[in-house]
Design an enzyme around this catalytic site. Structure first.
Site, PDB file in Angstrom:
ATOM      1  N   ASN A 273     -23.486  24.267  31.923  1.00 24.53           N
ATOM      2  CA  ASN A 273     -22.898  23.065  32.011  1.00 24.53           C
ATOM      3  C   ASN A 273     -21.809  23.420  32.249  1.00 24.53           C
ATOM      4  OD1 ASN A 273     -21.062  20.147  31.835  1.00 24.53           O
ATOM      5  ND2 ASN A 273     -23.548  19.729  31.482  1.00 24.53           N
TER       6      ASN A 273
ATOM      7  N   GLU B 137     -23.431  19.150  35.754  1.00 20.44           N
ATOM      8  CA  GLU B 137     -22.807  18.509  35.415  1.00 20.44           C
ATOM      9  C   GLU B 137     -21.481  18.944  37.318  1.00 20.44           C
ATOM     10  OE1 GLU B 137     -21.194  15.082  32.607  1.00 20.44           O
ATOM     11  OE2 GLU B 137     -21.745  16.830  31.105  1.00 20.44           O
TER      12      GLU B 137
ATOM     13  N   ASP C 214     -29.372  21.891  31.354  1.00 21.39           N
ATOM     14  CA  ASP C 214     -28.634  20.995  29.263  1.00 21.39           C
ATOM     15  C   ASP C 214     -29.341  20.127  29.327  1.00 21.39           C
ATOM     16  OD1 ASP C 214     -27.260  19.819  27.864  1.00 21.39           O
ATOM     17  OD2 ASP C 214     -25.532  18.945  29.219  1.00 21.39           O
TER      18      ASP C 214
ATOM     19  N   ASN D  13     -29.912  18.382  26.479  1.00 18.17           N
ATOM     20  CA  ASN D  13     -29.134  17.555  25.399  1.00 18.17           C
ATOM     21  C   ASN D  13     -30.143  17.210  24.552  1.00 18.17           C
ATOM     22  OD1 ASN D  13     -26.331  16.461  26.527  1.00 18.17           O
ATOM     23  ND2 ASN D  13     -27.686  15.753  27.639  1.00 18.17           N
TER      24      ASN D  13
ATOM     25  N   ASP E 286     -28.374  24.162  25.813  1.00 23.39           N
ATOM     26  CA  ASP E 286     -28.394  24.288  26.808  1.00 23.39           C
ATOM     27  C   ASP E 286     -30.290  25.966  26.302  1.00 23.39           C
ATOM     28  OD1 ASP E 286     -26.550  23.344  28.619  1.00 23.39           O
ATOM     29  OD2 ASP E 286     -25.926  23.821  26.577  1.00 23.39           O
TER      30      ASP E 286
ATOM     31  N   ASP F 186     -17.203  22.498  27.977  1.00 21.73           N
ATOM     32  CA  ASP F 186     -17.562  22.414  26.329  1.00 21.73           C
ATOM     33  C   ASP F 186     -18.650  23.056  26.161  1.00 21.73           C
ATOM     34  OD1 ASP F 186     -18.518  19.816  28.210  1.00 21.73           O
ATOM     35  OD2 ASP F 186     -18.386  18.454  26.636  1.00 21.73           O
ATOM     36  N   HIS F 187     -19.519  23.100  27.311  1.00 24.52           N
ATOM     37  CA  HIS F 187     -20.363  24.977  27.585  1.00 24.52           C
ATOM     38  C   HIS F 187     -21.049  25.945  27.428  1.00 24.52           C
ATOM     39  CE1 HIS F 187     -23.324  20.759  26.908  1.00 24.52           C
ATOM     40  NE2 HIS F 187     -22.362  20.255  27.459  1.00 24.52           N
TER      41      HIS F 187
END
Length: 256
Positions: free
Chosen positions: A7, A34, A146, A148, A217, A246-247
């Site tokens: 991501n 994203e 991802d 989530n 992930d 951030d991933h």
DNA sequence: ATGGTCGGGAGCCGA
């Protein structure tokens, strides 16, 4: 061969990171989430210059998924689940070199009990139904992205604080379990049993430095691929770079 | 200390 998911939280911002990481990690197939780019603005010529063909399903500002493949052109593309009228670009399925690859950007869900949470559970149920059909047609199936969802408490830095919160709630974990039950395994856990292994850390509170993360992930592989599984990992390096996503990328290594 | 940080895009929403 190496298969990865990352991501990137805006491909516009993360293009230099992607370039550097492709050169260093040499993955064969990469699933991006994203991208936040409409298709007309996808940097496919720039990525082709790096040796990767790509397919993508994007939109402005939010969401957006892409698949990069080093050798084979992705074929038999699916970007919409039949009967699911969803403008959000979150799914991209393609056949790449004998593998069926499903790239998912699962709905975040915001907060347990919210409208977005209901959408998340509905989305997961519909996607699972579709992937069951994909699994029946394609024994060599990889579902990655991802999610989530942190599958278990050992995927969470502070399971007590996160108990029943978004990304960790029982219905979300149950939805993931249902997806796994079509005949997939969480390949990271085929190789590693430790806690403290994460793929996402909030930008706030110096969370990465303190390893306050979640493993959300995932790379899932069908049972037919089991004999070929050679390793799984999370590459923390790009999370240390300047202006990171951030991933971190999560990887699966498959024997030929 | 009841916030904190990003990205997108021009407000504040989404993560």
């Amino acid at each position: 061969m190496k298969i990865a998911t990352w991501n990137v939280n805006s491909l516009n911002v993360r293009m230099p990171h992607l370039k550097q990481w492709l050169a260093a990690a040499q993955p064969d197939i990469v699933a991006l989430q994203e991208t936040k780019l409409e298709d007309a603005k996808f940097p496919d010529t720039e990525i082709a210059a790096l040796g990767y063909r790509c397919v993508f399903s994007g939109q402005k500002t939010y969401n957006g998924v892409a698949l990069l493949a080093r050798h084979d052109m992705p074929e038999d593309i699916v970007t919409d689940i039949p009967g699911m009228d969803d403008p959000q670009r979150r799914i991209l399925i393609a056949t790449i070199g004998g593998l069926r690859i499903a790239n998912l950007y699962v709905v975040n869900g915001q907060a347990v009990g919210s409208e977005k949470y209901a959408y998340k559970l509905d989305w997961l149920a519909r996607v699972t139904d579709h992937l069951a059909g994909e699994a029946a047609r394609h024994p060599n199936l990889v579902v990655l992205g991802d999610f989530n969802i942190a599958p278990e408490d050992r995927d969470v830095h502070d399971p007590v604080a996160w108990k029943d919160q978004i990304l960790c709630s029982v219905p979300e974990r149950e939805a993931l379990r249902k997806l796994l039950s079509i005949g997939l395994s969480d390949t990271f856990r085929d190789f590693h049993q430790n806690d403290g292994a994460f793929s996402w850390w909030d930008y706030r509170q110096a969370a990465f430095r303190r390893n306050l993360g979640l493993r959300i992930d995932l790379v899932l592989a069908s049972h037919a691929l089991r004999p070929r599984l050679a390793g799984a990992s999370i590459d923390l390096e790009p999370r240390r770079w300047d202006r990171p996503s951030d991933h971190a990328p999560a990887l699966l290594e498959l024997n030929a």
